[in-house]
Design a protein around this motif. Structure first.
Motif, short mmCIF file in Angstrom:
data_model
loop_
_atom_site.label_atom_id
_atom_site.label_comp_id
_atom_site.label_asym_id
_atom_site.label_seq_id
_atom_site.Cartn_x
_atom_site.Cartn_y
_atom_site.Cartn_z
N VAL A 145 3.91 119.37 -39.91
CA VAL A 145 3.09 118.16 -39.95
C VAL A 145 3.54 117.21 -38.85
N ALA A 146 2.61 116.86 -37.96
CA ALA A 146 2.90 115.95 -36.85
C ALA A 146 2.01 114.71 -36.96
N HIS A 147 2.26 113.75 -36.08
CA HIS A 147 1.50 112.50 -36.12
C HIS A 147 0.07 112.70 -35.66
N GLY A 148 -0.11 113.27 -34.50
CA GLY A 148 -1.43 113.40 -33.90
C GLY A 148 -1.55 112.49 -32.68
N THR A 149 -2.30 112.92 -31.68
CA THR A 149 -2.48 112.16 -30.45
C THR A 149 -3.83 112.50 -29.84
N ARG A 150 -4.39 111.56 -29.11
CA ARG A 150 -5.64 111.83 -28.40
C ARG A 150 -5.38 112.51 -27.05
N ASN A 151 -4.11 112.57 -26.67
CA ASN A 151 -3.76 113.18 -25.39
C ASN A 151 -3.76 114.69 -25.53
N PRO A 152 -4.61 115.40 -24.79
CA PRO A 152 -4.67 116.86 -24.92
C PRO A 152 -3.33 117.53 -24.65
N ALA A 153 -2.55 116.99 -23.70
CA ALA A 153 -1.24 117.59 -23.39
C ALA A 153 -0.32 117.48 -24.59
N GLY A 154 -0.41 116.38 -25.33
CA GLY A 154 0.41 116.23 -26.52
C GLY A 154 0.04 117.22 -27.60
N PHE A 163 -2.01 117.21 -39.07
CA PHE A 163 -1.75 115.90 -38.49
C PHE A 163 -2.07 114.81 -39.51
N VAL A 164 -1.27 113.75 -39.51
CA VAL A 164 -1.50 112.66 -40.46
C VAL A 164 -2.34 111.55 -39.88
N ASP A 165 -2.60 111.56 -38.57
CA ASP A 165 -3.35 110.48 -37.95
C ASP A 165 -4.07 111.00 -36.70
N VAL A 166 -5.11 110.30 -36.31
CA VAL A 166 -5.85 110.50 -35.05
C VAL A 166 -6.77 111.73 -35.07
N LEU A 167 -6.26 112.88 -35.48
CA LEU A 167 -7.08 114.09 -35.47
C LEU A 167 -6.70 114.97 -36.65
N GLY A 168 -7.47 116.02 -36.86
CA GLY A 168 -7.21 116.93 -37.95
C GLY A 168 -6.78 118.29 -37.44
N PRO A 169 -6.56 119.24 -38.38
CA PRO A 169 -6.76 119.09 -39.81
C PRO A 169 -5.65 118.28 -40.47
N THR A 170 -5.96 117.68 -41.61
CA THR A 170 -4.98 116.92 -42.35
C THR A 170 -4.10 117.87 -43.16
N PRO A 171 -2.93 117.42 -43.61
CA PRO A 171 -2.09 118.28 -44.46
C PRO A 171 -2.83 118.76 -45.71
N SER A 172 -3.62 117.89 -46.34
CA SER A 172 -4.32 118.31 -47.56
C SER A 172 -5.32 119.42 -47.26
N GLU A 173 -6.01 119.34 -46.12
CA GLU A 173 -6.96 120.39 -45.75
C GLU A 173 -6.25 121.72 -45.52
N VAL A 174 -5.13 121.68 -44.84
CA VAL A 174 -4.39 122.91 -44.58
C VAL A 174 -3.83 123.49 -45.88
N LEU A 175 -3.25 122.65 -46.72
CA LEU A 175 -2.64 123.14 -47.95
C LEU A 175 -3.66 123.75 -48.89
N GLY A 218 2.10 111.54 -24.04
CA GLY A 218 0.98 110.73 -24.49
C GLY A 218 1.09 109.35 -23.87
N LEU A 219 0.34 108.41 -24.41
CA LEU A 219 0.31 107.05 -23.88
C LEU A 219 1.69 106.40 -23.88
N PHE A 220 2.45 106.60 -24.97
CA PHE A 220 3.75 105.94 -25.06
C PHE A 220 4.70 106.43 -23.96
N HIS A 221 4.70 107.72 -23.70
CA HIS A 221 5.58 108.24 -22.66
C HIS A 221 5.14 107.74 -21.28
N THR A 222 3.85 107.63 -21.07
CA THR A 222 3.34 107.10 -19.81
C THR A 222 3.84 105.68 -19.59
N ARG A 223 3.86 104.88 -20.65
CA ARG A 223 4.35 103.51 -20.53
C ARG A 223 5.84 103.50 -20.15
#
Length: 242
Positions: A9-18, A40-52, A186-191
């Motif tokens: 389970v990861a956070h999720g990111t809009r960055n394709p590289a991430g 993923f718990v945020d931003v994109l899926g599938p969610t943990p509940s969907e996978v489980l 992702g965005l944070f690393h770019t910053r």
């Protein structure tokens, strides 16, 4: 009993590289433990509940988070409850851990850091004090394995901000290296790359130490599930011959 399935389970990111790094990390772990599902718990899926809901039998959920804040303490348990899956063990989060501190040291050495140079451990940040405490623990661990001063800074939530701290430290004449306490680009690393440090490490990503730590977390979970199954068998009344 067949080995439990691993759900990473990861956070999720809009960055394709991430997203690609998380997928590659799952593939690397799978080469050691068998099939791995990602949620993923945020931003994109599938969610943990969907996978489980799509996985039969016992499951080990490994939160691929470097600190345990709201996502680990609230989102993951809620998703498991919503899935209705009744045989899930959640391991410790990926960090903080001394093995991650050693990965960070390797990353620092790759960009020219040497003992005595100032290190800024830069994390995404959180409004959850438990996560902030974990980041400070990670900083203490990094200081222990490098023998250098380590100062915590944040990219998004929390003070001081890396963008403010790095120039302040540089003004003293010190060489300053940023240890990116992020799992994927992702965005944070770019910053972080624009903060003005003498060097910024790559995210922890696909380092072999990260892969091995995820494998270790999974195997810890397997041991817990196996022990629980053994207890259940011992406690089950022997109905005897019919």
């Amino acid at each position: 009993m067949s080995d439990p399935r691993l759900v990473l389970v990861a956070h999720g990111t809009r960055n394709p590289a991430g997203v690609e790094v998380i997928a590659a990390l799952a593939d690397a772990v799978a080469s050691h433990v068998g099939p791995v599902r990602v949620a993923f718990v945020d931003v994109l899926g599938p969610t943990p509940s969907e996978v489980l809901r799509d996985v039969d039998g016992p499951v080990v959920v490994v939160p691929a988070f470097l600190a345990s804040g709201y996502h680990v303490h609230a989102d993951v348990p809620r998703e498991i409850a919503e899935s209705g899956h009744d045989d899930v063990h959640v391991t410790r989060a990926l960090g903080p851990d001394l093995d991650l501190a050693r990965v960070l040291r390797d990353r620092l050495e790759q960009i020219g850091w040497t003992t005595g140079d100032r290190i800024v451990l830069a994390a995404a940040g959180s409004s959850d004090v438990r996560a902030l405490d974990d980041v400070h623990t990670a900083a203490d661990q990094l200081a222990a394995v490098t023998g250098s001063a380590v100062t915590v800074a944040y990219v998004a939530t929390g003070e001081p901000r890396a963008a403010d701290l790095v120039p302040t430290l540089k003004a003293t004449g010190e060489k300053v290296f940023v240890a990116s306490y992020l799992l994927a680009p992702g965005l944070f690393h770019t910053r972080l790359q624009s903060a003005g440090a003498d060097g910024v490490t790559e995210p922890l990503g696909l380092h072999g130490g990260v892969v091995q730590l995820l494998v270790d977390r999974y195997r810890e979970g397997v041991d817990v599930i196996s022990a629980a199954a053994a207890r259940s068998r011992r406690e089950r009344p022997d109905s005897g011959p019919q």
